[in-house]
Write a protein that holds these residues in place. Structure first.
Motif: not given
Length: 624
Positions: A486-487, A493-494, A499-501
């Motif tokens: 639930h974060d 990010m998924k 925050f790619k990479g």
């Protein structure tokens, strides 16, 4: 002439048989003729019956020894007898080595085949000592080689029998390379910097070879013995010698473009980091603007569960204390004299401080920083980011600490903060890009080899507080994966929107927000905020597996804020570089260093005085 008055003839080797003293001899004249004439005169003078003088037989002609020296027959016999015996070592004058005996055994057949001139003379008259030596030597020679034994010497002592050398029945066990004792192995367990400096002792043509050796190669050559390393360091300096040519070609501020012997080259890297990995300690903490700092930061920076200290300490603070200098002094006091503050940058109440081991700052480039504000309307800079970058050997680092927009439902605003930071953070400035072909002008994180982004991202758990507390109670063994489902940050990010990479280590600690100050209870105010993972540490690398996570946890002993600090420890892969970058030249904040050490000494002195006073004030009760 004998006692009966008969004339006897001395036959010497080399004389023709059948000729008397007055005959013509074909041999050259020797001092022997004078002896014979003296004998005749003596015989003539003592014709009335006086006792004649006994003269020993003259020695035979000297023969050539295998070593090019003239050796008489008497000396040869004595040498052979001494070398063949195996008496005790107490009589050094008549004892020969086993090597000489073997050498004499090999030379015996050749001596027996020598001509008559090299043989021992046949004594007809002479001293009893000579007669005894001659008889014993002749008896030994007549025996077969296998039955020859060592005769008794002149003192009546018999020599011992020669024993054949004992050969091992099987292969000898292999000697362990690490033959140092347990005490020596444990001596350098903590202070590994004593192995940072390889020493070389080779000399060629009277000139010392100047080549740095890594720790691993040095220990291979020396058997991994700490005692050998210490003994070698006692003879040579722990610092490598510097040739005048190196001084001419190198500038510690601008570097050198030499590929071999460069300050940031492969040889220096292997000497200080044989495994080519450096330790990085990252801390993020929202201090909530508290004026009073914790009394002790040891649990935050030097936890007891860590065996070794790290090479870099990077501390990012959000909503820092009003006195920034006081905060930096506390950090210096905690880390002690082994570390110096390489750089410190701030953006409002955002503080980013970098400490480095004192002996490693020569391999670090100049440090650059940049800031970004994400809240334009507000005059107080509480939201935004500050970044610090530098190159260590041939690897570039970027550290970013940020504070995103708060609020349970403001996920979109936090994504906008992230995008603005990666586009507006103007780094690097003068430092060269280590890999410009993989860099992007719209993303600052693509311009560096190793990137660490940490701070208060303010992403929450999308779940009511009661459900979150129920999941926390059911979580066993530190498995917080049910909570992370639930974060908000994990979901974004998924999706690839933020925050790619980047990666994050597995989370095995409780949510770090929001606590009541001074205790472990979550928010008990009227707002009843949901516990969340707002404080995070993320990392990104250009090469896969270059960053290895050693620890990712929260510090529950620091309770002066409504946030718990988060600590992450990494091992980062290093690559050699060229000295074509501006180096820092060993610059650090000297005044801060002295102030921190002074406080450290004062604190220790106060503790010592308190211990003494407590001992003196204690009373001893006596039973009457």
């Amino acid at each position: 002439m004998t006692e009966n008055g008969e004339d006897c003839t001395l036959n010497c080797p080399g004389e023709a048989p059948g000729k008397g003293d007055h005959g013509e001899s074909q041999t050259p004249k020797t001092p022997l003729a004078g002896v014979r004439s003296a004998k005749k005169n003596s015989d003539a003078g003592h014709a009335d019956g006086e006792i004649p003088v006994y003269l020993p037989h003259p020695p035979s002609l000297p023969r050539r020894s295998p070593f090019g020296k003239s050796v008489s027959a008497e000396e040869t016999a004595r040498t052979w007898r001494l070398r063949s015996s195996q008496e005790s070592l107490s009589d050094r004058a008549e004892t020969g080595s086993s090597t000489d005996s073997l050498r004499e055994d090999r030379a015996s057949p050749r001596r027996e085949r020598d001509s008559g001139a090299a043989r021992l003379p046949a004594f007809t008259v002479g001293s009893p000592v000579f007669q005894d030596r001659k008889s014993r030597l002749s008896e030994l020679r007549r025996r077969p080689r296998s039955q020859q034994s060592v005769p008794e010497d002149g003192r009546g002592r018999s020599a011992g029998a020669r024993l054949s050398p004992v050969q091992p029945t099987g292969p000898l066990p292999a000697l362990d390379k690490d033959f140092a004792s347990a005490t020596l192995r444990a001596a350098n367990r903590i202070d590994r910097d004593c192995l940072d400096y390889g020493v070389q002792a080779g000399e060629k043509g009277g000139e010392r070879l100047h080549r740095n050796l890594s720790d691993s190669r040095l220990l291979e050559n020396m058997g991994s013995d700490s005692a050998s390393v210490n003994s070698m360091r006692s003879v040579y300096s722990v610092l490598s010698p510097i040739r005048p040519q190196d001084v001419r070609n190198r500038s510690f501020l601008e570097g050198s473009v030499l590929g071999s012997g460069a300050l940031l080259g492969a040889e220096e890297l292997d000497r200080h980091f044989p495994d080519r990995r450096v330790g990085v300690y990252v801390v993020t903490w929202n201090m909530q603007g508290e004026k009073f700092l914790p009394a002790n930061l040891d649990d935050l920076l030097l936890p007891t569960d860590s065996e070794f200290a790290q090479d870099f300490y990077v501390v990012g603070v959000q909503e820092g204390c009003p006195d920034r200098r006081e905060w930096e002094t506390c950090l210096q006091e905690t880390l002690g004299p082994h570390y110096v503050m390489l750089y410190a940058a701030s953006h409002g109440v955002l503080y980013l401080t970098v400490f480095i081991r004192r002996d490693l700052m020569w391999f670090c480039s100049e440090v650059e920083h940049a800031t970004v504000t994400t809240r334009i309307i507000s005059q107080i800079k509480t939201k935004g980011a500050v970044g610090v970058t530098f190159t260590f050997f041939g690897t570039s680092f970027l550290f970013i600490t940020s504070h995103f927009t708060s609020g349970d439902s403001k996920v979109y605003e936090r994504v906008l903060d992230y995008n603005k930071i990666i586009e507006a953070l103007a780094l690097p400035k003068s430092l060269p890009d280590t890999n410009p072909y993989r860099s992007s002008p719209s993303d600052v994180t693509t311009r560096f080899d190793q990137v660490f982004w940490f701070g208060d991202f303010n992403f929450r758990l999308s779940k009511p507080r009661a459900d979150v507390e129920a999941i926390m109670k059911r979580a066993a063994g530190g498995d917080m994966s049910p909570l992370l489902e639930h974060d908000q940050l994990s979901e974004q990010m998924k999706d690839g929107s933020i925050f790619k990479g980047f990666q994050e280590a597995p989370v095995r600690f409780l949510p770090t927000y929001k606590f009541d100050i001074g205790c472990d209870d979550y928010d008990t105010t009227s707002k009843q905020r949901t516990p969340s993972y707002t404080d995070r540490v993320l990392f990104r690398s250009r090469q896969a597996n270059d960053i290895r996570v050693l620890k990712y946890d929260s510090c529950s002993s620091i309770k002066s804020s409504d946030h718990r600090p988060v600590v992450a420890v990494f091992q980062v892969k290093l690559r050699p570089g060229r000295d074509n970058i501006p180096l820092c030249g060993g610059l650090f904040d000297r005044s801060l260093y002295l102030e921190g050490i002074k406080r450290r000494m004062t604190a220790r002195e106060m503790k010592r005085r308190e211990a003494i006073s407590s001992q003196s004030s204690s009373t001893i009760c006596a039973i009457s």
